[in-house]
Enzyme design. Structure first.
Site, PDB file in Angstrom:
ATOM      1  N   HIS A 160       0.838  -1.208   0.000  1.00 53.41           N
ATOM      2  CA  HIS A 160       0.000   0.000   0.000  1.00 53.41           C
ATOM      3  C   HIS A 160       0.868   1.252   0.000  1.00 53.41           C
ATOM      4  O   HIS A 160       2.054   1.190   0.330  1.00 53.41           O
ATOM      5  CB  HIS A 160      -0.910   0.037   1.235  1.00 53.41           C
ATOM      6  CG  HIS A 160      -2.162  -0.778   1.073  1.00 53.41           C
ATOM      7  ND1 HIS A 160      -2.209  -2.116   1.382  1.00 53.41           N
ATOM      8  CD2 HIS A 160      -3.396  -0.438   0.625  1.00 53.41           C
ATOM      9  CE1 HIS A 160      -3.424  -2.572   1.134  1.00 53.41           C
ATOM     10  NE2 HIS A 160      -4.179  -1.578   0.680  1.00 53.41           N
ATOM     11  N   LYS A 215      -0.423   4.796   4.673  1.00 52.14           N
ATOM     12  CA  LYS A 215      -1.301   3.846   5.380  1.00 52.14           C
ATOM     13  C   LYS A 215      -0.779   3.599   6.796  1.00 52.14           C
ATOM     14  O   LYS A 215       0.423   3.397   6.985  1.00 52.14           O
ATOM     15  CB  LYS A 215      -1.385   2.534   4.592  1.00 52.14           C
ATOM     16  CG  LYS A 215      -2.364   1.549   5.215  1.00 52.14           C
ATOM     17  CD  LYS A 215      -2.833   0.489   4.246  1.00 52.14           C
ATOM     18  CE  LYS A 215      -3.811  -0.479   4.891  1.00 52.14           C
ATOM     19  NZ  LYS A 215      -5.034   0.199   5.349  1.00 52.14           N
TER      20      LYS A 215
HETATM   21  P1  NAD Z   1      -7.124   9.503   5.152  1.00 51.09           P
HETATM   22  O1  NAD Z   1      -6.198   9.710   6.291  1.00 51.09           O
HETATM   23  O2  NAD Z   1      -6.776  10.085   3.823  1.00 51.09           O
HETATM   24  O3  NAD Z   1      -8.606  10.012   5.526  1.00 51.09           O
HETATM   25  C1  NAD Z   1      -9.181   9.881   6.782  1.00 51.09           C
HETATM   26  C2  NAD Z   1      -9.916  11.189   7.060  1.00 51.09           C
HETATM   27  O4  NAD Z   1     -10.716  11.023   8.230  1.00 51.09           O
HETATM   28  C3  NAD Z   1      -8.963  12.353   7.300  1.00 51.09           C
HETATM   29  O5  NAD Z   1      -9.329  13.468   6.495  1.00 51.09           O
HETATM   30  C4  NAD Z   1      -9.175  12.666   8.789  1.00 51.09           C
HETATM   31  O6  NAD Z   1      -9.004  14.042   9.103  1.00 51.09           O
HETATM   32  C5  NAD Z   1     -10.619  12.218   8.970  1.00 51.09           C
HETATM   33  N1  NAD Z   1     -10.959  11.944  10.374  1.00 51.09           N
HETATM   34  C6  NAD Z   1     -10.243  11.285  11.312  1.00 51.09           C
HETATM   35  N2  NAD Z   1     -10.889  11.288  12.489  1.00 51.09           N
HETATM   36  C7  NAD Z   1     -12.039  11.973  12.292  1.00 51.09           C
HETATM   37  C8  NAD Z   1     -13.134  12.332  13.132  1.00 51.09           C
HETATM   38  N3  NAD Z   1     -13.142  11.990  14.430  1.00 51.09           N
HETATM   39  N4  NAD Z   1     -14.154  13.027  12.592  1.00 51.09           N
HETATM   40  C9  NAD Z   1     -14.143  13.395  11.283  1.00 51.09           C
HETATM   41  N5  NAD Z   1     -13.130  13.102  10.447  1.00 51.09           N
HETATM   42  C10 NAD Z   1     -12.099  12.393  10.944  1.00 51.09           C
HETATM   43  O7  NAD Z   1      -7.287   7.913   5.029  1.00 51.09           O
HETATM   44  P2  NAD Z   1      -7.902   7.080   3.789  1.00 51.09           P
HETATM   45  O8  NAD Z   1      -6.787   6.605   2.914  1.00 51.09           O
HETATM   46  O9  NAD Z   1      -9.050   7.807   3.211  1.00 51.09           O
HETATM   47  O10 NAD Z   1      -8.410   5.774   4.566  1.00 51.09           O
HETATM   48  C11 NAD Z   1      -9.365   5.890   5.612  1.00 51.09           C
HETATM   49  C12 NAD Z   1      -9.686   4.490   6.156  1.00 51.09           C
HETATM   50  O11 NAD Z   1     -10.328   3.720   5.119  1.00 51.09           O
HETATM   51  C13 NAD Z   1      -8.456   3.672   6.571  1.00 51.09           C
HETATM   52  O12 NAD Z   1      -8.796   2.893   7.701  1.00 51.09           O
HETATM   53  C14 NAD Z   1      -8.199   2.778   5.368  1.00 51.09           C
HETATM   54  O13 NAD Z   1      -7.523   1.578   5.697  1.00 51.09           O
HETATM   55  C15 NAD Z   1      -9.635   2.497   4.937  1.00 51.09           C
HETATM   56  N6  NAD Z   1      -9.813   2.086   3.535  1.00 51.09           N
HETATM   57  C16 NAD Z   1     -10.705   1.079   3.329  1.00 51.09           C
HETATM   58  C17 NAD Z   1     -11.009   0.665   2.052  1.00 51.09           C
HETATM   59  C18 NAD Z   1     -12.034  -0.405   1.863  1.00 51.09           C
HETATM   60  O14 NAD Z   1     -12.375  -0.755   0.705  1.00 51.09           O
HETATM   61  N7  NAD Z   1     -12.580  -0.946   2.975  1.00 51.09           N
HETATM   62  C19 NAD Z   1     -10.386   1.295   0.955  1.00 51.09           C
HETATM   63  C20 NAD Z   1      -9.477   2.337   1.188  1.00 51.09           C
HETATM   64  C21 NAD Z   1      -9.209   2.733   2.501  1.00 51.09           C
END
Ligand code: NAD
Length: 275
Positions: A159, A163
């Site tokens: 990744h 991450k």
């Molecule tokens: P990222 O860090 O780019 O985005 C996360 C966002 O959430 C950030 O903007 C952060 O400020 C915000 N955030 C954190 N705590 C918060 C709160 N209490 N209230 C409001 N906003 C809050 O991360 P990402 O790459 O978008 O990934 C996010 C999650 O999704 C990770 O756990 C990742 O592993 C997961 N993910 C899952 C899949 C899937 O298909 N299941 C795919 C991609 C990513």
């Protein structure tokens, strides 16, 4: 025509948050609200603009899921474990009946809290929402059920450098499927990382290898290796849009289900695939 839904979306300035807003609007759904952290530099920017769209929709990120979901039917949450759990708690005070959770990295205790919330919402939670990965999961279960312990199962993932959790939620999902195929639980069958002077592989265990590099969206391989041959099943995500499209499909499906905790294999009817 698919049903038009009203969404509340968590973490709208994140990589997945922006993608979810963009994909939902593109599909003609309504995005009623979205959250971000109080100190986010993007709090003053319209969430459609954050998502790269030319036209604002008059919705700014807020900090409280209750406000963001005041007019929403479905909550989409791809943020961080604590944020997702706090939102689940708050959503009791909103009209939301379906929740799609893509966040990864939950502890066993946090997983149990999500399972408990399944008595109130139709929740679809998946480590990966792509069709390809969910097919790979079903195939992994099937192949693991066919091959004996003389075939070592190794799961590897790569990744992007940002991450935070490892192995990825998807790798663990594949590990669960492999363990299930073998008639066991991943907690018992998971190998310790191979590192150090006494890092020998134990027979029957499921191993994980993790790489973090550049901007890779998500690569996963499952290898089954005997002394004589190696079978490798693999998947490469090329664009985050695939996760957002899967999440929207899960949302539409969840709106037709009673409260409960479901996964993407339920949505795609892949649980019936058997040896
Ligand atoms: P990222 O860090 O780019 O985005 C996360 C966002 O959430 C950030 O903007 C952060 O400020 C915000 N955030 C954190 N705590 C918060 C709160 N209490 N209230 C409001 N906003 C809050 O991360 P990402 O790459 O978008 O990934 C996010 C999650 O999704 C990770 O756990 C990742 O592993 C997961 N993910 C899952 C899949 C899937 O298909 N299941 C795919 C991609 C990513």
């Amino acid at each position: 025509m698919t049903q038009k839904l009203s969404f509340g979306i968590a973490g709208v300035a994140g990589r997945m948050g922006r993608q979810l807003v963009s994909t939902a609007l593109e599909a003609g759904h309504q995005v009623a609200g979205g959250t971000e952290l109080p100190d986010s530099p993007d709090r003053e920017t319209d969430i459609a603009v954050l998502a790269g769209r030319a036209d604002p929709i008059g919705v700014m990120p807020c900090t409280d899921p209750v406000d963001a979901a005041a007019d929403a039917q479905v909550w989409l949450d791809f943020t961080a474990p604590q944020a997702t759990l706090a939102a689940l708690h708050a959503l009791r005070h909103t009209p939301v009946s379906a929740v799609v959770i893509g966040t990864t990295g939950f502890t066993a205790h946090q997983e149990a809290q999500i399972a408990a919330a399944g008595s109130e919402f139709a929740i679809v939670k998946a480590g990966n929402f792509s069709l390809g990965i969910n097919l790979l999961t079903a195939m992994t279960r099937l192949v693991a059920a066919r091959l004996g312990e003389d075939w070592d199962i190794e799961i590897s993932e790569t990744h992007h450098r940002h991450k935070v959790d490892a192995p990825s939620g998807t790798a663990l999902m594949l590990g669960d499927a492999a363990a299930e195929g073998r008639g066991g639980k991943l907690e018992q069958l998971r190998s310790a990382p191979y590192d150090g002077a006494s890092a020998e592989r134990e027979p029957g265990k499921i191993g994980f290898a993790v790489r973090r590099a550049g901007g890779v969206v998500g690569d996963h391989d499952v290898s089954f290796a005997s002394e004589q041959e190696v079978l490798t099943l693999g998947h490469r995500a090329l664009d985050r849009a695939v996760f957002a499209q899967g999440a929207l499909k899960a949302a539409e499906w969840a709106m037709t289900q009673p409260p409960g905790l479901y996964d993407m294999e339920d949505v795609l009817s892949l649980k019936d695939i058997s040896v």
